[in-house]
Design an enzyme around this catalytic site. Sequence first.
Site, short mmCIF file in Angstrom:
data_model
loop_
_atom_site.label_atom_id
_atom_site.label_comp_id
_atom_site.label_asym_id
_atom_site.label_seq_id
_atom_site.Cartn_x
_atom_site.Cartn_y
_atom_site.Cartn_z
N TYR A 189 0.84 -1.20 0.00
CA TYR A 189 0.00 0.00 0.00
C TYR A 189 0.88 1.25 0.00
CZ TYR A 189 -2.91 3.77 1.77
OH TYR A 189 -3.52 4.97 1.93
N LYS A 248 1.29 3.87 -3.09
CA LYS A 248 0.88 5.26 -2.84
C LYS A 248 2.02 6.21 -3.20
CE LYS A 248 0.61 6.53 1.45
NZ LYS A 248 0.18 6.77 2.83
#
Length: 103
Positions: A4, A8
């Site tokens: 994640y 990102k």
Amino acid sequence: TTIYGVTKSFVENLGSYYTQKYGIDFRSIRYPGLISLDSLPGGGTTDYACDIYHQAVKEGKYDCYLTKDTYLPMMYMDDAIRGTLEFLDAPTEDLTKRVYNFA
């Protein structure tokens, strides 16, 4: 580091690159934990605040294992919405960067 976090960061850097290379108006916001009266927490730092409040009301106290100097950034949902709309309405020439942290 998680996938994640990696993705990102990748998207933020890719957007900044496209702004520099092609003049695309890329904008990104990193939000803290968001708290609302209208919805229950769904994971993350907001769970602490809600649990502390509900347990304190229910039990009359709350024993927290976090240290006094632990920082859990949070923001009220209405403020996040207002800030997002203002950010999106800002003239691109007024922006000094492409990724902003609302925490």
